[in-house]
Design a protein around this motif. Structure first.
Motif, PDB file in Angstrom:
ATOM      1  N   GLY A  39       0.734  -1.217  -0.011  1.00  0.00           N
ATOM      2  CA  GLY A  39       0.020  -0.061   0.046  1.00  0.00           C
ATOM      3  C   GLY A  39       0.967   1.249   0.207  1.00  0.00           C
ATOM      4  N   GLN A 201       5.266  -3.998  -5.603  1.00  0.00           N
ATOM      5  CA  GLN A 201       4.511  -4.977  -6.249  1.00  0.00           C
ATOM      6  C   GLN A 201       5.076  -6.189  -6.588  1.00  0.00           C
ATOM      7  N   VAL A 213      -3.588  -5.444   0.277  1.00  0.00           N
ATOM      8  CA  VAL A 213      -3.717  -4.053  -0.143  1.00  0.00           C
ATOM      9  C   VAL A 213      -4.272  -3.223   0.816  1.00  0.00           C
ATOM     10  N   ASN A 215      -5.096   0.840   2.526  1.00  0.00           N
ATOM     11  CA  ASN A 215      -5.451   2.223   2.183  1.00  0.00           C
ATOM     12  C   ASN A 215      -6.012   2.913   3.215  1.00  0.00           C
ATOM     13  N   GLU A 220      -8.070  -3.452   1.759  1.00  0.00           N
ATOM     14  CA  GLU A 220      -9.133  -3.261   0.619  1.00  0.00           C
ATOM     15  C   GLU A 220      -9.564  -4.544   0.048  1.00  0.00           C
ATOM     16  N   GLN A 221      -8.265  -5.556   0.190  1.00  0.00           N
ATOM     17  CA  GLN A 221      -8.511  -6.844  -0.526  1.00  0.00           C
ATOM     18  C   GLN A 221      -7.359  -7.726   0.162  1.00  0.00           C
ATOM     19  N   LEU A 228      -5.980 -10.314  -7.233  1.00  0.00           N
ATOM     20  CA  LEU A 228      -6.025  -8.895  -7.137  1.00  0.00           C
ATOM     21  C   LEU A 228      -5.702  -8.200  -8.386  1.00  0.00           C
ATOM     22  N   PRO A 232      -9.941  -7.116  -9.005  1.00  0.00           N
ATOM     23  CA  PRO A 232      -9.873  -6.247  -7.999  1.00  0.00           C
ATOM     24  C   PRO A 232     -11.199  -6.056  -7.319  1.00  0.00           C
ATOM     25  N   VAL A 237      -7.870  -0.737  -5.247  1.00  0.00           N
ATOM     26  CA  VAL A 237      -6.905  -1.719  -5.658  1.00  0.00           C
ATOM     27  C   VAL A 237      -6.709  -1.592  -7.119  1.00  0.00           C
ATOM     28  N   ILE A 241      -2.752  -1.398  -8.412  1.00  0.00           N
ATOM     29  CA  ILE A 241      -2.013  -2.825  -8.921  1.00  0.00           C
ATOM     30  C   ILE A 241      -1.922  -2.485 -10.361  1.00  0.00           C
TER      31      ILE A 241
END
Length: 362
Positions: A39, A201, A213, A215, A220-221, A228, A232, A237, A241
């Motif tokens: 992130g 990444q 990820v 934020n 977020e995920q 991802l 997403p 995301v 990414i």
């Protein structure tokens, strides 16, 4: 799950005015898995790692390893870092300059009988491929070798969990991905469960079985790298990414069901990545990644090259369509077109990813 975080929150109360650095994060790692947190700077990933290590108290939620409660904000449980059997590899490795490589590795296992300690050190040296360097001082090693010594020292006490905070950040860019792959191999060979923090990444993809990820303090995920990238869960995301842009589009009724009308034509992908059922027909934004755009001189869709970045085997072109939209494209580097030149392109999208229209993001 071997490592479980349940609605974990971390709050700093001094200079931040009570700001939540981490807010309600839930995730899990199975035994032997490697997890990675990525992130932007200030998103809370290092704060979360410190909470797992016991270096920060949880303001909310629980941290458990193999069913043992390490932190529980509701009941006030907070095991000290040294009681958690967690190893850490720091950003600067923190090796002792006056000790040899072998003595650095042995530092955390001094309570073992001498013969057992020596055997364990040799096992770690063999694991990280530094058996030849046992008597050397850290300054006599390369950065990558020092990183492997730090990893061996952290693994020597056989921790239940290993935490790594930006372990490759001090290395040359060309070395990072290779070292990341080596670290993954070492962790897998030793069967170590690990959680790593990085901002890169490619490092995350090289190391992680599962990647989170973050934020603004939120997760977020939490998924594998493929998901991802191709599926997403949020607009953040999708933008964070890989390389891509959000292009204005329309979800319309086609012969085979809903499809997406874009500046590059109709996109269909109902089997691999069905459109969310909540989306009505109408306006949306579609994610177009650089690898979704193919250079094709025979195409009727034309785009003007605004910028180009050489990446060795390919260029990353920033293109402007005749209709005004901007897209990115990975193009083989032997297709060396000039900035300002018009080229033909077409969309070849295997996963159609759409989000509600955001007028300010184009």
């Amino acid at each position: 799950m071997f490592l479980s975080l349940e609605s974990v929150g971390v709050r700093y109360t001094r200079a931040s005015g009570g700001r939540a650095a981490v807010d309600g994060i839930t995730l899990g790692l199975a035994a032997g898995q490697v997890g990675v947190l990525i992130g932007p700077s200030g998103c809370g990933k290092t704060s979360l790692l410190r909470a797992v290590a016991g270096l920060e108290r949880c303001a909310a939620g629980r941290v458990l390893i193999d069913g043992d409660v390490l932190s529980d904000a509701a009941s006030g449980v907070h095991l000290a870092p040294e009681q958690r059997r967690i190893g850490m590899v720091f950003q600067d490795y923190a090796l002792f300059p006056h000790l040899s490589v072998a003595d650095n590795i042995a530092f955390g296992i001094g309570a073992l009988p001498r013969a057992e300690r020596q055997a364990r050190v040799q096992q770690m040296l063999d694991l990280v491929g530094l058996g030849h360097a046992a008597k050397r001082a850290p300054h006599q090693l390369s950065g990558g070798q020092q990183q492997r010594v730090a990893l061996a020292r952290a693994l020597a006490p056989q921790p239940r969990l290993l935490l790594l905070d930006e372990p490759f950040s001090s290395l040359d860019v060309d070395l990072r991905e290779r070292l990341a792959q080596e670290v993954r191999s070492i962790l897998k060979e030793s069967g170590t469960t690990a959680l790593l923090v990085t901002h890169d990444q490619l490092e995350a993809f090289a190391v992680g079985d599962v990647i989170g990820v973050m934020n603004q303090g939120h997760l977020e995920q939490w998924d594998d790298a493929y998901t991802l990238y191709h599926r997403p869960a949020s607009r953040f995301v999708a933008g964070f990414i890989g390389h891509g842009v959000f292009a204005p589009a329309q979800i319309v009724a086609c012969a085979a069901g809903p499809c997406v009308q874009t500046p590059l034509g109709e996109l269909h992908d109902m089997e691999n990545c069905p459109l969310p059922e909540a989306f009505p027909l109408g306006e949306c934004d579609v994610l177009l990644r650089a690898d979704d755009i193919v250079h094709d001189d025979a195409s009727t869709v034309r785009a003007r090259i605004e910028r180009k970045a050489f990446r060795g085997s390919e260029f990353l072109y920033t293109l402007r369509l005749e209709s005004g939209e901007q897209v990115l494209a990975h193009v083989p580097s032997h297709h060396d077109h000039h900035v300002g030149e018009w080229i033909g392109i077409r969309a070849e999208v295997d996963h159609v990813v759409t989000f509600p229209r955001v007028a300010a993001v184009r």
